[in-house]
Design a protein around this motif. Structure first.
Motif, PDB file in Angstrom:
ATOM      1  N   ARG A 184       0.840  -1.197   0.000  1.00 13.74           N
ATOM      2  CA  ARG A 184       0.000   0.000   0.000  1.00 13.74           C
ATOM      3  C   ARG A 184       0.873   1.244   0.000  1.00 13.74           C
ATOM      4  NH1 ARG A 184      -5.079   0.283   4.040  1.00 13.74           N
ATOM      5  NH2 ARG A 184      -3.680  -0.380   5.693  1.00 13.74           N
ATOM      6  N   LEU A 186       0.772   4.745   1.198  1.00 14.91           N
ATOM      7  CA  LEU A 186      -0.094   5.446   2.154  1.00 14.91           C
ATOM      8  C   LEU A 186       0.333   6.901   2.285  1.00 14.91           C
ATOM      9  CD1 LEU A 186      -0.540   2.977   5.168  1.00 14.91           C
ATOM     10  CD2 LEU A 186      -2.215   3.575   3.414  1.00 14.91           C
ATOM     11  N   TYR A 188      -0.602  10.164   4.793  1.00 18.85           N
ATOM     12  CA  TYR A 188      -1.305  10.702   5.950  1.00 18.85           C
ATOM     13  C   TYR A 188      -1.199  12.214   5.900  1.00 18.85           C
ATOM     14  CZ  TYR A 188      -0.494   5.982   7.874  1.00 18.85           C
ATOM     15  OH  TYR A 188      -0.435   4.631   8.077  1.00 18.85           O
ATOM     16  N   ILE A 203      -4.000   5.897  11.444  1.00 17.89           N
ATOM     17  CA  ILE A 203      -4.484   4.516  11.400  1.00 17.89           C
ATOM     18  C   ILE A 203      -4.689   4.091  12.844  1.00 17.89           C
ATOM     19  CG2 ILE A 203      -2.149   3.497  11.216  1.00 17.89           C
ATOM     20  CD1 ILE A 203      -3.372   1.397   9.346  1.00 17.89           C
ATOM     21  N   HIS A 206      -4.270  -1.314  15.919  1.00 11.14           N
ATOM     22  CA  HIS A 206      -4.654  -2.576  15.274  1.00 11.14           C
ATOM     23  C   HIS A 206      -3.463  -3.525  15.276  1.00 11.14           C
ATOM     24  CE1 HIS A 206      -2.370  -0.587  12.137  1.00 11.14           C
ATOM     25  NE2 HIS A 206      -2.209  -1.779  11.562  1.00 11.14           N
ATOM     26  N   ASP A 208      -1.772  -6.440  12.501  1.00 15.58           N
ATOM     27  CA  ASP A 208      -1.881  -6.759  11.074  1.00 15.58           C
ATOM     28  C   ASP A 208      -2.465  -8.164  10.899  1.00 15.58           C
ATOM     29  OD1 ASP A 208      -0.899  -4.277  10.573  1.00 15.58           O
ATOM     30  OD2 ASP A 208       1.113  -4.934  10.033  1.00 15.58           O
ATOM     31  N   LEU A 215       7.579  -2.583   6.580  1.00 16.95           N
ATOM     32  CA  LEU A 215       7.153  -1.205   6.406  1.00 16.95           C
ATOM     33  C   LEU A 215       8.324  -0.272   6.122  1.00 16.95           C
ATOM     34  CD1 LEU A 215       4.778   0.987   6.963  1.00 16.95           C
ATOM     35  CD2 LEU A 215       5.955   1.253   9.141  1.00 16.95           C
ATOM     36  N   LEU A 223       4.337   6.648  13.665  1.00 21.90           N
ATOM     37  CA  LEU A 223       4.048   5.245  13.999  1.00 21.90           C
ATOM     38  C   LEU A 223       4.389   4.993  15.470  1.00 21.90           C
ATOM     39  CD1 LEU A 223       3.383   2.267  13.197  1.00 21.90           C
ATOM     40  CD2 LEU A 223       5.786   2.037  12.531  1.00 21.90           C
ATOM     41  N   HIS A 264      -0.339  -1.581  17.031  1.00 21.15           N
ATOM     42  CA  HIS A 264       0.364  -0.359  16.634  1.00 21.15           C
ATOM     43  C   HIS A 264      -0.636   0.608  16.012  1.00 21.15           C
ATOM     44  CE1 HIS A 264       0.515  -3.290  13.330  1.00 21.15           C
ATOM     45  NE2 HIS A 264       0.585  -2.279  12.487  1.00 21.15           N
ATOM     46  N   VAL A 266      -0.947   4.889  13.980  1.00 18.40           N
ATOM     47  CA  VAL A 266      -0.262   6.091  13.487  1.00 18.40           C
ATOM     48  C   VAL A 266      -1.084   7.312  13.879  1.00 18.40           C
ATOM     49  CG1 VAL A 266       0.442   7.414  11.435  1.00 18.40           C
ATOM     50  CG2 VAL A 266       0.851   4.953  11.512  1.00 18.40           C
ATOM     51  N   ARG A 274       2.776  12.773   5.820  1.00 18.11           N
ATOM     52  CA  ARG A 274       3.580  11.571   6.068  1.00 18.11           C
ATOM     53  C   ARG A 274       3.260  10.532   4.991  1.00 18.11           C
ATOM     54  NH1 ARG A 274       3.163   6.576   8.859  1.00 18.11           N
ATOM     55  NH2 ARG A 274       5.162   5.973   9.752  1.00 18.11           N
ATOM     56  N   SER A 276       4.115   6.421   3.845  1.00 19.32           N
ATOM     57  CA  SER A 276       4.730   5.151   4.232  1.00 19.32           C
ATOM     58  C   SER A 276       4.286   4.088   3.229  1.00 19.32           C
ATOM     59  CB  SER A 276       4.320   4.749   5.647  1.00 19.32           C
ATOM     60  OG  SER A 276       2.961   4.364   5.648  1.00 19.32           O
ATOM     61  N   PRO A 278       3.612   0.139   3.562  1.00 20.11           N
ATOM     62  CA  PRO A 278       3.608  -1.194   4.158  1.00 20.11           C
ATOM     63  C   PRO A 278       3.445  -2.276   3.081  1.00 20.11           C
ATOM     64  CG  PRO A 278       1.506  -0.097   4.590  1.00 20.11           C
ATOM     65  CD  PRO A 278       2.344   0.849   3.773  1.00 20.11           C
ATOM     66  N   PHE A 280       2.302  -6.196   2.972  1.00 23.28           N
ATOM     67  CA  PHE A 280       1.680  -7.246   3.783  1.00 23.28           C
ATOM     68  C   PHE A 280       1.847  -8.592   3.087  1.00 23.28           C
ATOM     69  CE2 PHE A 280      -0.732  -3.309   4.251  1.00 23.28           C
ATOM     70  CZ  PHE A 280      -0.616  -3.099   5.606  1.00 23.28           C
TER      71      PHE A 280
HETATM   72  O1  AKG Z   1       2.030   3.796   8.035  1.00 24.59           O
HETATM   73  C1  AKG Z   1       2.520   3.182   8.970  1.00 24.59           C
HETATM   74  O2  AKG Z   1       3.556   3.560   9.520  1.00 24.59           O
HETATM   75  C2  AKG Z   1       1.855   1.947   9.503  1.00 24.59           C
HETATM   76  C3  AKG Z   1       0.824   1.372   8.602  1.00 24.59           C
HETATM   77  C4  AKG Z   1       0.156   0.181   9.174  1.00 24.59           C
HETATM   78  O3  AKG Z   1       0.293  -0.150  10.314  1.00 24.59           O
HETATM   79  C5  AKG Z   1      -0.726  -0.632   8.316  1.00 24.59           C
HETATM   80  O4  AKG Z   1      -1.025  -0.195   7.184  1.00 24.59           O
HETATM   81  O5  AKG Z   1      -1.135  -1.712   8.752  1.00 24.59           O
END
Ligand code: AKG
Ligand code: FE2
Length: 347
Positions: A184, A186, A188, A203, A206, A208, A215, A223, A264, A266, A274, A276, A278, A280
Protein backbone atom coordinates in the motif's frame (compact mmCIF):
# COMPACT_ATOMS: atom_id res chain seq x y z
CA UNK A 1 11.30 -0.79 35.85
CA UNK A 2 13.55 0.12 32.94
CA UNK A 3 12.06 2.32 30.24
CA UNK A 4 11.02 0.19 27.27
CA UNK A 5 12.48 1.14 23.92
CA UNK A 6 11.19 1.06 20.37
CA UNK A 7 11.81 -2.07 18.26
CA UNK A 8 15.52 -2.89 18.08
CA UNK A 9 17.42 -2.29 14.87
CA UNK A 10 19.01 -5.52 13.68
CA UNK A 11 21.67 -5.87 11.02
CA UNK A 12 20.22 -8.44 8.60
CA UNK A 13 23.37 -8.81 6.48
CA UNK A 14 24.66 -11.98 8.24
CA UNK A 15 21.75 -13.81 6.57
CA UNK A 16 23.54 -13.33 3.24
CA UNK A 17 27.03 -14.05 4.56
CA UNK A 18 29.06 -17.10 5.61
CA UNK A 19 29.70 -16.19 9.23
CA UNK A 20 27.79 -18.84 11.19
CA UNK A 21 28.18 -17.08 14.54
CA UNK A 22 26.81 -13.83 13.18
CA UNK A 23 23.93 -15.75 11.60
CA UNK A 24 23.10 -17.54 14.86
CA UNK A 25 23.18 -14.22 16.70
CA UNK A 26 20.75 -12.71 14.20
CA UNK A 27 18.40 -15.68 14.57
CA UNK A 28 18.57 -15.39 18.35
CA UNK A 29 17.82 -11.66 18.27
CA UNK A 30 14.86 -12.16 15.94
CA UNK A 31 13.54 -14.94 18.18
CA UNK A 32 13.68 -12.64 21.20
CA UNK A 33 11.74 -9.93 19.36
CA UNK A 34 9.11 -12.45 18.23
CA UNK A 35 8.53 -13.50 21.82
CA UNK A 36 8.48 -9.95 23.14
CA UNK A 37 6.18 -8.06 20.78
CA UNK A 38 6.80 -9.35 17.26
CA UNK A 39 8.42 -6.09 16.11
CA UNK A 40 11.97 -5.39 14.94
CA UNK A 41 13.68 -3.18 12.39
CA UNK A 42 16.27 -4.29 9.88
CA UNK A 43 19.15 -2.64 8.11
CA UNK A 44 21.76 -4.45 6.01
CA UNK A 45 19.14 -5.87 3.62
CA UNK A 46 19.65 -5.92 -0.16
CA UNK A 47 17.08 -3.27 -1.16
CA UNK A 48 18.99 -0.21 -2.42
CA UNK A 49 18.30 3.22 -0.95
CA UNK A 50 17.94 4.51 -4.48
CA UNK A 51 15.02 2.15 -5.17
CA UNK A 52 13.40 3.19 -1.89
CA UNK A 53 13.73 6.84 -2.89
CA UNK A 54 12.30 6.20 -6.34
CA UNK A 55 9.30 4.33 -4.93
CA UNK A 56 8.58 7.09 -2.39
CA UNK A 57 8.70 9.53 -5.25
CA UNK A 58 6.11 7.42 -7.13
CA UNK A 59 3.86 7.46 -4.10
CA UNK A 60 4.06 11.26 -3.79
CA UNK A 61 3.39 11.69 -7.50
CA UNK A 62 0.24 9.64 -7.18
CA UNK A 63 -1.17 11.40 -4.13
CA UNK A 64 -0.41 14.81 -5.67
CA UNK A 65 -2.95 14.07 -8.41
CA UNK A 66 -6.33 15.79 -8.24
CA UNK A 67 -8.97 13.72 -6.48
CA UNK A 68 -10.92 13.05 -9.67
CA UNK A 69 -7.80 11.49 -11.22
CA UNK A 70 -7.22 9.26 -8.20
CA UNK A 71 -10.86 8.20 -8.28
CA UNK A 72 -10.35 6.85 -11.80
CA UNK A 73 -8.63 3.93 -10.11
CA UNK A 74 -11.05 3.70 -7.16
CA UNK A 75 -10.57 0.46 -5.25
CA UNK A 76 -14.34 0.05 -5.21
CA UNK A 77 -14.23 -0.53 -8.97
CA UNK A 78 -12.66 -3.92 -8.20
CA UNK A 79 -13.67 -6.79 -5.97
CA UNK A 80 -10.05 -7.68 -5.29
CA UNK A 81 -8.59 -4.75 -3.37
CA UNK A 82 -6.55 -2.98 -6.01
CA UNK A 83 -6.55 0.76 -6.47
CA UNK A 84 -7.23 3.97 -4.62
CA UNK A 85 -8.79 4.19 -1.21
CA UNK A 86 -10.21 7.51 -0.12
CA UNK A 87 -9.43 9.29 3.10
CA UNK A 88 -11.58 7.97 5.98
CA UNK A 89 -12.40 4.61 4.38
CA UNK A 90 -11.04 2.34 7.06
CA UNK A 91 -11.54 2.20 10.79
CA UNK A 92 -9.48 -0.24 12.73
CA UNK A 93 -9.98 1.05 16.26
CA UNK A 94 -13.35 0.97 17.94
CA UNK A 95 -14.30 4.36 19.41
CA UNK A 96 -12.26 6.49 16.98
CA UNK A 97 -13.24 8.25 13.77
CA UNK A 98 -12.53 6.94 10.27
CA UNK A 99 -8.86 7.16 9.52
CA UNK A 100 -6.97 10.15 8.16
CA UNK A 101 -5.09 8.35 5.46
CA UNK A 102 -5.52 7.66 1.76
CA UNK A 103 -3.95 4.73 -0.02
CA UNK A 104 -3.18 2.94 -3.25
CA UNK A 105 -3.33 -0.85 -3.11
CA UNK A 106 -0.97 -2.74 -5.38
CA UNK A 107 -0.15 -6.42 -5.80
CA UNK A 108 1.32 -8.93 -8.20
CA UNK A 109 -0.04 -8.39 -11.71
CA UNK A 110 -2.67 -11.16 -11.98
CA UNK A 111 -4.36 -11.25 -15.41
CA UNK A 112 -8.03 -12.15 -15.69
CA UNK A 113 -7.27 -15.61 -17.09
CA UNK A 114 -5.04 -16.51 -14.12
CA UNK A 115 -6.42 -19.27 -11.86
CA UNK A 116 -6.15 -16.96 -8.83
CA UNK A 117 -8.45 -14.44 -10.52
CA UNK A 118 -10.84 -17.09 -11.77
CA UNK A 119 -11.01 -18.73 -8.34
CA UNK A 120 -11.38 -15.36 -6.56
CA UNK A 121 -8.28 -15.82 -4.47
CA UNK A 122 -7.37 -13.19 -1.95
CA UNK A 123 -6.63 -9.72 -3.46
CA UNK A 124 -5.93 -11.29 -6.86
CA UNK A 125 -6.42 -9.44 -10.13
CA UNK A 126 -4.85 -6.84 -12.39
CA UNK A 127 -3.52 -3.65 -10.83
CA UNK A 128 -5.31 -0.41 -11.58
CA UNK A 129 -2.68 2.02 -12.83
CA UNK A 130 -3.46 5.73 -12.62
CA UNK A 131 -3.77 6.90 -16.23
CA UNK A 132 -2.50 10.44 -15.72
CA UNK A 133 0.28 10.05 -13.18
CA UNK A 134 3.43 11.80 -14.47
CA UNK A 135 5.91 9.35 -16.08
CA UNK A 136 3.31 6.61 -16.03
CA UNK A 137 5.62 3.92 -17.41
CA UNK A 138 8.34 4.62 -14.91
CA UNK A 139 5.67 4.67 -12.18
CA UNK A 140 4.56 1.15 -13.06
CA UNK A 141 8.07 -0.19 -13.53
CA UNK A 142 9.44 1.23 -10.31
CA UNK A 143 6.38 0.13 -8.36
CA UNK A 144 6.70 -3.47 -9.54
CA UNK A 145 10.50 -3.50 -9.23
CA UNK A 146 10.08 -2.45 -5.62
CA UNK A 147 7.21 -4.88 -5.01
CA UNK A 148 9.33 -7.81 -6.19
CA UNK A 149 12.35 -6.69 -4.18
CA UNK A 150 10.32 -6.55 -0.96
CA UNK A 151 8.61 -9.84 -1.80
CA UNK A 152 12.05 -11.48 -1.92
CA UNK A 153 13.11 -9.81 1.32
CA UNK A 154 9.93 -11.11 2.99
CA UNK A 155 10.91 -14.64 1.90
CA UNK A 156 14.37 -14.14 3.44
CA UNK A 157 12.82 -12.98 6.69
CA UNK A 158 10.56 -16.03 6.73
CA UNK A 159 13.65 -18.20 6.26
CA UNK A 160 15.09 -16.62 9.41
CA UNK A 161 11.78 -17.01 11.23
CA UNK A 162 11.82 -20.72 10.36
CA UNK A 163 15.26 -20.97 11.91
CA UNK A 164 14.09 -19.21 15.06
CA UNK A 165 11.68 -22.14 15.42
CA UNK A 166 14.49 -24.64 15.04
CA UNK A 167 13.41 -25.88 11.61
CA UNK A 168 15.06 -25.72 8.17
CA UNK A 169 15.21 -22.33 6.46
CA UNK A 170 13.10 -23.85 3.66
CA UNK A 171 10.26 -24.74 6.03
CA UNK A 172 7.99 -21.95 4.81
CA UNK A 173 8.48 -22.64 1.10
CA UNK A 174 4.93 -24.05 0.76
CA UNK A 175 3.66 -20.80 2.30
CA UNK A 176 5.80 -18.53 0.13
CA UNK A 177 5.36 -20.37 -3.19
CA UNK A 178 2.43 -18.72 -4.96
CA UNK A 179 2.07 -16.29 -2.07
CA UNK A 180 -0.24 -13.31 -2.17
CA UNK A 181 1.15 -10.05 -0.84
CA UNK A 182 -0.33 -6.58 -0.93
CA UNK A 183 1.55 -3.33 -0.89
CA UNK A 184 0.00 0.00 0.00
CA UNK A 185 1.18 3.47 -0.82
CA UNK A 186 -0.09 5.45 2.15
CA UNK A 187 -0.40 9.18 2.62
CA UNK A 188 -1.31 10.70 5.95
CA UNK A 189 -2.24 14.37 5.69
CA UNK A 190 -0.96 16.48 8.55
CA UNK A 191 -3.37 16.45 11.46
CA UNK A 192 -4.02 19.62 13.44
CA UNK A 193 -1.66 19.90 16.42
CA UNK A 194 -4.50 20.09 18.91
CA UNK A 195 -6.30 17.02 17.63
CA UNK A 196 -8.03 14.96 20.27
CA UNK A 197 -5.95 11.78 20.48
CA UNK A 198 -9.00 9.76 21.36
CA UNK A 199 -10.74 10.36 18.08
CA UNK A 200 -8.27 11.08 15.34
CA UNK A 201 -6.07 8.39 13.95
CA UNK A 202 -3.94 8.19 10.85
CA UNK A 203 -4.48 4.52 11.40
CA UNK A 204 -6.23 3.24 14.50
CA UNK A 205 -4.70 0.81 16.96
CA UNK A 206 -4.65 -2.58 15.27
CA UNK A 207 -2.69 -5.70 14.64
CA UNK A 208 -1.88 -6.76 11.07
CA UNK A 209 -3.86 -9.58 9.55
CA UNK A 210 -1.36 -11.66 7.60
CA UNK A 211 1.97 -13.37 8.23
CA UNK A 212 4.50 -10.57 8.24
CA UNK A 213 4.57 -6.87 7.35
CA UNK A 214 7.57 -4.93 6.07
CA UNK A 215 7.15 -1.21 6.41
CA UNK A 216 9.11 1.58 4.76
CA UNK A 217 8.59 4.97 6.41
CA UNK A 218 9.62 8.36 5.11
CA UNK A 219 11.39 10.71 7.52
CA UNK A 220 8.20 11.83 9.29
CA UNK A 221 7.35 9.99 12.48
CA UNK A 222 3.88 9.03 13.68
CA UNK A 223 4.05 5.25 14.00
CA UNK A 224 3.71 3.96 17.54
CA UNK A 225 3.91 0.46 18.96
CA UNK A 226 2.16 -0.49 22.15
CA UNK A 227 4.47 -1.85 24.81
CA UNK A 228 2.03 -4.24 26.45
CA UNK A 229 3.87 -4.78 29.76
CA UNK A 230 4.09 -1.03 30.52
CA UNK A 231 1.02 0.13 28.57
CA UNK A 232 3.14 2.84 26.92
CA UNK A 233 3.02 3.82 23.26
CA UNK A 234 6.55 3.80 21.87
CA UNK A 235 7.48 5.97 18.89
CA UNK A 236 9.08 4.12 16.01
CA UNK A 237 11.36 6.89 14.78
CA UNK A 238 12.21 6.47 11.11
CA UNK A 239 15.69 5.06 10.44
CA UNK A 240 16.84 5.86 6.88
CA UNK A 241 16.73 2.77 4.68
CA UNK A 242 15.43 0.46 7.43
CA UNK A 243 12.34 -1.74 7.41
CA UNK A 244 10.05 -2.08 10.36
CA UNK A 245 9.14 -5.75 10.41
CA UNK A 246 6.23 -7.11 12.40
CA UNK A 247 4.41 -10.38 12.72
CA UNK A 248 0.73 -10.49 11.83
CA UNK A 249 -2.18 -12.37 13.39
CA UNK A 250 -1.74 -15.34 11.09
CA UNK A 251 1.80 -15.92 12.28
CA UNK A 252 0.84 -15.51 15.92
CA UNK A 253 -1.93 -18.06 15.47
CA UNK A 254 0.43 -20.55 13.83
CA UNK A 255 2.92 -20.00 16.67
CA UNK A 256 0.20 -20.94 19.18
CA UNK A 257 0.47 -17.35 20.51
CA UNK A 258 4.12 -17.90 21.51
CA UNK A 259 5.15 -15.26 18.97
CA UNK A 260 3.30 -11.94 19.10
CA UNK A 261 1.34 -9.89 16.64
CA UNK A 262 1.38 -6.55 18.36
CA UNK A 263 -0.83 -3.48 18.44
CA UNK A 264 0.36 -0.36 16.63
CA UNK A 265 -1.12 2.87 15.29
CA UNK A 266 -0.26 6.09 13.49
CA UNK A 267 -1.05 9.59 14.74
CA UNK A 268 0.53 12.15 12.46
CA UNK A 269 0.97 15.19 14.65
CA UNK A 270 4.17 16.30 12.96
CA UNK A 271 2.40 19.09 11.11
CA UNK A 272 3.78 17.55 7.91
CA UNK A 273 2.51 15.13 5.33
CA UNK A 274 3.58 11.57 6.07
CA UNK A 275 4.13 8.81 3.51
CA UNK A 276 4.73 5.15 4.23
CA UNK A 277 4.69 1.90 2.26
CA UNK A 278 3.61 -1.19 4.16
CA UNK A 279 3.98 -4.56 2.44
CA UNK A 280 1.68 -7.25 3.78
CA UNK A 281 2.84 -10.78 3.12
CA UNK A 282 -0.19 -13.04 3.49
CA UNK A 283 1.06 -16.27 1.91
CA UNK A 284 -0.27 -18.85 -0.50
CA UNK A 285 -4.06 -18.54 -0.17
CA UNK A 286 -4.47 -22.32 0.00
CA UNK A 287 -1.78 -22.86 2.61
CA UNK A 288 -3.31 -24.42 5.69
CA UNK A 289 -2.10 -22.66 8.82
CA UNK A 290 -1.54 -25.09 11.64
CA UNK A 291 0.43 -25.01 14.85
CA UNK A 292 4.14 -24.67 13.95
CA UNK A 293 6.85 -26.99 15.25
CA UNK A 294 8.27 -26.25 18.69
CA UNK A 295 5.49 -23.87 19.64
CA UNK A 296 4.00 -25.95 22.41
CA UNK A 297 5.24 -28.03 25.29
CA UNK A 298 4.80 -31.80 25.50
CA UNK A 299 1.07 -32.46 25.83
CA UNK A 300 0.10 -28.81 25.37
CA UNK A 301 -2.77 -28.62 22.87
CA UNK A 302 -2.83 -26.40 19.79
CA UNK A 303 -5.03 -23.42 20.66
CA UNK A 304 -6.43 -23.08 17.16
CA UNK A 305 -7.70 -25.39 14.45
CA UNK A 306 -6.42 -25.33 10.90
CA UNK A 307 -7.47 -22.44 8.65
CA UNK A 308 -6.37 -21.37 5.19
CA UNK A 309 -4.57 -18.08 4.59
CA UNK A 310 -7.48 -17.11 2.35
CA UNK A 311 -10.15 -17.59 5.04
CA UNK A 312 -8.20 -15.96 7.82
CA UNK A 313 -7.27 -12.77 5.95
CA UNK A 314 -10.65 -12.37 4.23
CA UNK A 315 -12.46 -12.48 7.57
CA UNK A 316 -10.21 -9.76 9.03
CA UNK A 317 -10.78 -7.42 6.09
CA UNK A 318 -14.54 -7.78 6.30
CA UNK A 319 -14.54 -6.89 9.96
CA UNK A 320 -12.53 -3.68 9.73
CA UNK A 321 -14.20 -2.24 6.62
CA UNK A 322 -17.63 -3.17 7.93
CA UNK A 323 -16.90 -1.09 11.00
CA UNK A 324 -16.10 2.04 8.95
CA UNK A 325 -19.27 1.63 6.91
CA UNK A 326 -21.44 1.21 9.99
CA UNK A 327 -19.85 4.25 11.57
CA UNK A 328 -20.46 6.42 8.54
CA UNK A 329 -24.08 5.29 8.32
CA UNK A 330 -24.67 5.85 12.01
CA UNK A 331 -25.19 8.80 14.28
CA UNK A 332 -21.51 9.43 14.76
CA UNK A 333 -21.03 10.55 11.18
CA UNK A 334 -20.95 14.24 12.04
CA UNK A 335 -18.29 13.74 14.64
CA UNK A 336 -15.96 12.23 12.06
CA UNK A 337 -16.67 14.78 9.40
CA UNK A 338 -15.94 17.84 11.52
CA UNK A 339 -12.39 16.72 12.21
CA UNK A 340 -10.56 18.45 9.40
CA UNK A 341 -7.37 17.19 7.86
CA UNK A 342 -4.88 20.05 7.61
CA UNK A 343 -4.28 19.32 3.95
CA UNK A 344 -7.55 18.86 2.14
CA UNK A 345 -6.94 15.98 -0.19
CA UNK A 346 -7.48 16.62 -3.84
CA UNK A 347 -9.48 19.76 -3.15
O1 AKG B 1 2.03 3.80 8.03
C1 AKG B 1 2.52 3.18 8.97
O2 AKG B 1 3.56 3.56 9.52
C2 AKG B 1 1.86 1.95 9.50
C3 AKG B 1 0.82 1.37 8.60
C4 AKG B 1 0.16 0.18 9.17
O3 AKG B 1 0.29 -0.15 10.31
C5 AKG B 1 -0.73 -0.63 8.32
O4 AKG B 1 -1.03 -0.20 7.18
O5 AKG B 1 -1.13 -1.71 8.75
FE1 FE2 C 1 -0.35 -2.19 10.57
Amino acid sequence: MSVPSAPPILDFSPFYGKNCDAKSKLIEEVRKCCHYNGFFQITGHPIPLDLQRRVMNCSRRFFDLPLEEKLKVDKNLTTFNRGYELLRSQMLEVGTGPELKEGLYIGEEIPKDHPYYLEKKLNSGPNQWPPTVPNKEEFQETTMEYYHAVFNLAKDILAVLAQTLGVESTFFDPLTDGAVATMRYLHYPAQPQDTDDKLNRGIGAHTDFGCITLLLQDEVDGLQVLDAPSGQWLDVKPVPGAYVVNLGNLFMRMANDKYKSNTHRVINKSGRERYSIPFFFSGNPDYVCECLPNCREEGEPAKYGPITVQDMVTASYKESYGRAEEFKKGLNLEKAEVIPAVAAVGA
